[in-house]
Design an enzyme around this catalytic site. Structure first.
Site, PDB file in Angstrom:
ATOM      1  N   CYS A 106     -13.325  13.274  26.189  1.00 40.83           N
ATOM      2  CA  CYS A 106     -13.892  12.311  25.242  1.00 40.83           C
ATOM      3  C   CYS A 106     -12.966  11.116  25.019  1.00 40.83           C
ATOM      4  O   CYS A 106     -13.370  10.112  24.434  1.00 40.83           O
ATOM      5  CB  CYS A 106     -14.196  12.993  23.921  1.00 40.83           C
ATOM      6  SG  CYS A 106     -15.135  14.504  24.123  1.00 40.83           S
ATOM      7  N   HIS A 157     -14.903   7.999  18.429  1.00 37.17           N
ATOM      8  CA  HIS A 157     -15.645   8.947  19.273  1.00 37.17           C
ATOM      9  C   HIS A 157     -16.729   9.614  18.433  1.00 37.17           C
ATOM     10  O   HIS A 157     -16.497  10.008  17.287  1.00 37.17           O
ATOM     11  CB  HIS A 157     -14.670   9.986  19.840  1.00 37.17           C
ATOM     12  CG  HIS A 157     -15.349  11.116  20.524  1.00 37.17           C
ATOM     13  ND1 HIS A 157     -16.379  10.934  21.423  1.00 37.17           N
ATOM     14  CD2 HIS A 157     -15.163  12.466  20.434  1.00 37.17           C
ATOM     15  CE1 HIS A 157     -16.789  12.110  21.848  1.00 37.17           C
ATOM     16  NE2 HIS A 157     -16.074  13.058  21.264  1.00 37.17           N
ATOM     17  N   ASN A 173     -23.030  13.960  21.159  1.00 45.43           N
ATOM     18  CA  ASN A 173     -21.682  13.730  21.685  1.00 45.43           C
ATOM     19  C   ASN A 173     -21.772  13.576  23.197  1.00 45.43           C
ATOM     20  O   ASN A 173     -22.033  14.544  23.903  1.00 45.43           O
ATOM     21  CB  ASN A 173     -20.807  14.922  21.288  1.00 45.43           C
ATOM     22  CG  ASN A 173     -19.389  14.822  21.801  1.00 45.43           C
ATOM     23  OD1 ASN A 173     -19.083  14.006  22.677  1.00 45.43           O
ATOM     24  ND2 ASN A 173     -18.508  15.661  21.278  1.00 45.43           N
TER      25      ASN A 173
HETATM   26  O1  UT7 Z   1     -15.918  15.863  21.600  1.00 44.49           O
HETATM   27  C1  UT7 Z   1     -14.757  16.601  21.438  1.00 44.49           C
HETATM   28  C2  UT7 Z   1     -14.451  16.799  20.021  1.00 44.49           C
HETATM   29  N1  UT7 Z   1     -15.421  17.723  19.438  1.00 44.49           N
HETATM   30  C3  UT7 Z   1     -15.481  17.826  18.141  1.00 44.49           C
HETATM   31  O2  UT7 Z   1     -14.790  17.117  17.445  1.00 44.49           O
HETATM   32  C4  UT7 Z   1     -16.385  18.890  17.540  1.00 44.49           C
HETATM   33  C5  UT7 Z   1     -15.726  19.475  16.318  1.00 44.49           C
HETATM   34  N2  UT7 Z   1     -16.447  20.569  15.703  1.00 44.49           N
HETATM   35  C6  UT7 Z   1     -17.619  20.431  15.039  1.00 44.49           C
HETATM   36  O3  UT7 Z   1     -18.208  19.374  15.051  1.00 44.49           O
HETATM   37  C7  UT7 Z   1     -18.122  21.598  14.231  1.00 44.49           C
HETATM   38  O4  UT7 Z   1     -17.157  22.616  14.251  1.00 44.49           O
HETATM   39  C8  UT7 Z   1     -19.493  22.158  14.673  1.00 44.49           C
HETATM   40  C9  UT7 Z   1     -20.577  21.165  14.361  1.00 44.49           C
HETATM   41  C10 UT7 Z   1     -19.459  22.481  16.167  1.00 44.49           C
HETATM   42  C11 UT7 Z   1     -19.809  23.448  13.907  1.00 44.49           C
HETATM   43  O5  UT7 Z   1     -19.818  23.194  12.516  1.00 44.49           O
HETATM   44  P1  UT7 Z   1     -18.942  24.083  11.523  1.00 44.49           P
HETATM   45  O6  UT7 Z   1     -19.210  23.587  10.187  1.00 44.49           O
HETATM   46  O7  UT7 Z   1     -17.517  24.059  12.014  1.00 44.49           O
HETATM   47  O8  UT7 Z   1     -19.579  25.507  11.707  1.00 44.49           O
HETATM   48  P2  UT7 Z   1     -18.830  26.890  11.807  1.00 44.49           P
HETATM   49  O9  UT7 Z   1     -18.555  27.213  13.225  1.00 44.49           O
HETATM   50  O10 UT7 Z   1     -17.698  26.924  10.844  1.00 44.49           O
HETATM   51  O11 UT7 Z   1     -19.937  27.877  11.272  1.00 44.49           O
HETATM   52  C12 UT7 Z   1     -20.364  27.856   9.883  1.00 44.49           C
HETATM   53  C13 UT7 Z   1     -21.485  28.867   9.695  1.00 44.49           C
HETATM   54  C14 UT7 Z   1     -21.146  30.253  10.201  1.00 44.49           C
HETATM   55  O12 UT7 Z   1     -21.818  31.185   9.373  1.00 44.49           O
HETATM   56  P3  UT7 Z   1     -21.050  31.960   8.220  1.00 44.49           P
HETATM   57  O13 UT7 Z   1     -19.953  32.720   8.914  1.00 44.49           O
HETATM   58  O14 UT7 Z   1     -20.515  30.907   7.302  1.00 44.49           O
HETATM   59  O15 UT7 Z   1     -22.108  32.816   7.607  1.00 44.49           O
HETATM   60  C15 UT7 Z   1     -21.752  30.293  11.592  1.00 44.49           C
HETATM   61  O16 UT7 Z   1     -22.099  31.591  11.977  1.00 44.49           O
HETATM   62  O17 UT7 Z   1     -22.628  28.445  10.458  1.00 44.49           O
HETATM   63  C16 UT7 Z   1     -22.985  29.440  11.418  1.00 44.49           C
HETATM   64  N3  UT7 Z   1     -23.363  28.754  12.639  1.00 44.49           N
HETATM   65  C17 UT7 Z   1     -24.597  28.299  12.859  1.00 44.49           C
HETATM   66  N4  UT7 Z   1     -25.717  28.366  12.146  1.00 44.49           N
HETATM   67  C18 UT7 Z   1     -26.825  27.784  12.638  1.00 44.49           C
HETATM   68  C19 UT7 Z   1     -22.562  28.419  13.671  1.00 44.49           C
HETATM   69  N5  UT7 Z   1     -23.282  27.749  14.594  1.00 44.49           N
HETATM   70  C20 UT7 Z   1     -24.530  27.669  14.115  1.00 44.49           C
HETATM   71  C21 UT7 Z   1     -25.718  27.082  14.601  1.00 44.49           C
HETATM   72  N6  UT7 Z   1     -26.824  27.154  13.827  1.00 44.49           N
HETATM   73  N7  UT7 Z   1     -25.761  26.435  15.789  1.00 44.49           N
END
Ligand code: UT7
Length: 333
Positions: free
Chosen positions: A123, A258, A289
């Site tokens: 990226c 980005h 992205n």
């Molecule tokens: O391009 C290179 C750079 N990339 C980035 O900068 C990406 C950085 N990361 C992110 O943008 C975020 O981490 C994501 C958008 C990928 C994910 O968001 P998050 O807020 O970090 O979610 P998480 O992985 O912490 O998950 C939060 C909750 C969890 O449930 P509990 O444990 O709180 O009950 C997950 O199981 O959301 C759940 N979850 C989902 N729910 C619905 C994780 N993925 C999903 C999903 N749909 N796709």
């Protein structure tokens, strides 16, 4: 008499003179992806800001997409393809280990045997390319450089991976960098943190895929770790890019980070104390992205929609797998 090597120098300054973009025709809303990952449109929008992404059509390669973007960039720059003497193409989704995509693009465009190579900085690739192009023009090794950021990430994304299935999109953006009377590209602040090599990565090496007869490898991401790194480590990098360019946030006409997550963009704005009057790129909402393509796609959009003025000052920053990053202040074409 010992021989003395003659050297050359180039233009005093360089700037971006044209920008072009290509967004594949197929628009994919969240609703098409949610079932396979037990998610919802609301969750994806709330956690990432993404509503839709573009997926390339069947057979539409990174070279095809680059060609469209580069033609538009050349038109804005007022250059013929034959005047480009260097092609720097940033991508992680050209599906050949070798050769690079850049020479094929150059040939397709009818360029005259330019130096042409790909760079792999994920990226951050486009902002790396802008830095290289600036140095090439000023160092005398090229006069007009086409810098392309292009991805067809739909090929390398698992439809069933909850952490990435909704994140990535396809597209291409090209900038033309040429000599200028005034400085148009500030010093680049760039680097890498290889201790976090594994937090965004192709899940298996090609050797493992071959020898262990594994499935097609896709890109995996430890989302929360990348998120925290992006929010806490990239604001100081962006601030340093402003400082070394001698530009304050108040003087910016655009902030083009980005396009990884709307919440990351908002957090960066907060930490940089970005004034309300500075427009901020949010192309991620419709394009998701697109890795190396995200900054040039967002730039083209801001100019096309009149959100940022031509000739204005923009702060751009790319960051991602490696982990790698690059930021610079530029004059918009
Ligand atoms: O391009 C290179 C750079 N990339 C980035 O900068 C990406 C950085 N990361 C992110 O943008 C975020 O981490 C994501 C958008 C990928 C994910 O968001 P998050 O807020 O970090 O979610 P998480 O992985 O912490 O998950 C939060 C909750 C969890 O449930 P509990 O444990 O709180 O009950 C997950 O199981 O959301 C759940 N979850 C989902 N729910 C619905 C994780 N993925 C999903 C999903 N749909 N796709």
């Amino acid at each position: 008499m010992p021989g003395v090597i003659s050297t050359r120098t180039g233009a005093a300054h360089a700037r971006i003179t044209g920008i072009g973009a290509y967004r594949p025709r197929r628009v994919v809303p969240n609703s098409e992806l949610v079932e396979a990952i037990d998610s919802s449109d609301e969750w994806i929008q709330e956690r990432s800001g993404i509503k839709t992404r573009h997926f390339a059509g069947e057979g539409e390669s990174v070279i095809d997409m680059s060609e469209f973007a580069t033609r538009d960039a050349l038109e804005m720059a007022g250059l013929e393809a034959g005047e480009v003497d260097a092609v720097v193409l940033a991508t992680v989704s050209h599906p050949y280990q070798t050769p690079a995509a850049a020479p094929a693009l150059a040939d397709r465009m009818g360029m005259d045997k330019p130096v042409a190579f790909d760079i792999s900085a994920a990226c951050a690739g486009y902002c790396h390319g802008i830095s290289l192009a600036n140095d090439m023009v000023r160092g005398g090794s090229a006069r007009n450089v086409a810098v392309i950021g292009v991805e067809r990430l739909s090929d390398f994304t698992s439809r069933t991976d909850r952490g990435t299935a909704f994140i990535f999109g396809d597209g291409a953006g090209t900038a033309i960098v040429s000599a200028a009377e005034e400085p148009g590209i500030g010093p680049t602040v760039w680097g890498s943190e290889g201790d976090k090599w594994d937090v965004i990565a192709q899940n298996e090496s090609w050797i493992d895929v071959h020898e262990q007869k594994l499935d097609w490898p896709t890109i995996g991401m430890q989302g929360q770790r990348v998120f925290r790194w992006a929010v806490w480590s990239m604001a100081p990098v962006a601030q340093r890019a402003l400082d070394v360019a001698g530009v304050s946030v108040d003087q910016l006409d655009a902030f083009i980070p980005h396009q990884a997550n709307v919440r990351i963009i908002d957090a960066l704005c907060k930490q940089l104390r970005m004034p309300e009057h500075v427009p901020v790129a949010r192309d991620i909402i419709d394009s998701a992205n697109t890795s190396a393509a995200s900054v040039p796609l967002a730039t083209e959009r801001m100019l096309r929609e009149g959100l940022a003025p031509r000739g204005g000052l923009a702060l751009q920053i790319g960051f991602g797998a490696g982990l790698s990053y690059a930021a610079q202040v530029i004059t918009l074409p």
